[in-house]
Design a protein around this motif. Sequence first.
Motif, mmCIF file in Angstrom:
data_model
loop_
_atom_site.group_PDB
_atom_site.id
_atom_site.type_symbol
_atom_site.label_atom_id
_atom_site.label_comp_id
_atom_site.label_asym_id
_atom_site.label_seq_id
_atom_site.Cartn_x
_atom_site.Cartn_y
_atom_site.Cartn_z
ATOM 1 N N ALA A 86 0.842 -1.209 0.000
ATOM 2 C CA ALA A 86 0.000 0.000 0.000
ATOM 3 C C ALA A 86 0.875 1.257 0.000
ATOM 4 N N CYS A 141 0.622 6.371 4.607
ATOM 5 C CA CYS A 141 -0.023 6.819 3.361
ATOM 6 C C CYS A 141 -0.624 8.215 3.561
ATOM 7 N N CYS A 163 -5.036 0.941 0.481
ATOM 8 C CA CYS A 163 -4.723 0.092 1.648
ATOM 9 C C CYS A 163 -5.626 -1.144 1.669
ATOM 10 N N ASN A 219 0.857 -4.379 -6.847
ATOM 11 C CA ASN A 219 0.086 -5.319 -6.029
ATOM 12 C C ASN A 219 0.129 -6.724 -6.636
#
Length: 220
Positions: free
Chosen positions: A16, A72, A161, A200
Amino acid sequence: MGLTVYKIDWSPPARAVIMTLEALNITDAELVDVSLLDGKHMSEEYLKMNPQHTVPVIKDGDFVLWDSHAICAYLVNKYGKDDSLYPKDLQKRAVVDQRLHFDTGILFPSVRGAAEPVLFDWEPTFNPEKLKVIQSGYDFLEKFLDHAYLAGDHLTIADICAGATVSSMNVIVPIAANRYPKISAWLDRLNSIEYFSRINGNGIKIITALFESKLNKSMK
Ligand SMILES: N[C@@H](CCC(=O)N[C@@H](CS)C(=O)NCC(=O)O)C(=O)O
């Protein structure tokens, strides 16, 4: 800039943070691998930086921060050219925060609870009780995913996230599109973002291979 990220690619919260860097177009951060399976996160040096011994951690000059959600938010607040990933508007931000806390408190513990015993060789297989916890996370998420993205019509750090987490849960308990159509469509939407599918997707490949080697069976 002097930004360093301590991470491992199979970790959803680490992914993330890397994806948030990409979303913000930050290309010069130093990325340092911390091999959890080799216990590198328990070294004296690492514990001095993060007594909770988790990845990810960032260092921004002398400033140290751990927990992906906090990181983040910090990155967008400090480096974002606009606030779209983490809106400044009080109520919009409150909804993003609620989704982030849902990831922290409900989604991520479900995947960590199921995955950790297998990854660290404490258990030979996934515990069926832990798989039910993952399923109940899907049940909640399906109920309130009523826009294109988790906190409305635009991508925010809540999607980055929770998207990293849910795609990892999906490796352990596959998401049935007929039972969870909104989650499936949301994941497809995230996977259509170039950096999401690249970063990802790479982590998902690694974690899938790790499970396969630990469980001695294919996860497909
Ligand atoms: N809430 C934390 C969770 C981080 C976390 O639990 N990371 C795992 C890897 S996915 C970890 O570092 N585990 C090693 C440990 O806790 O000792 C975050 O969002 O950063």
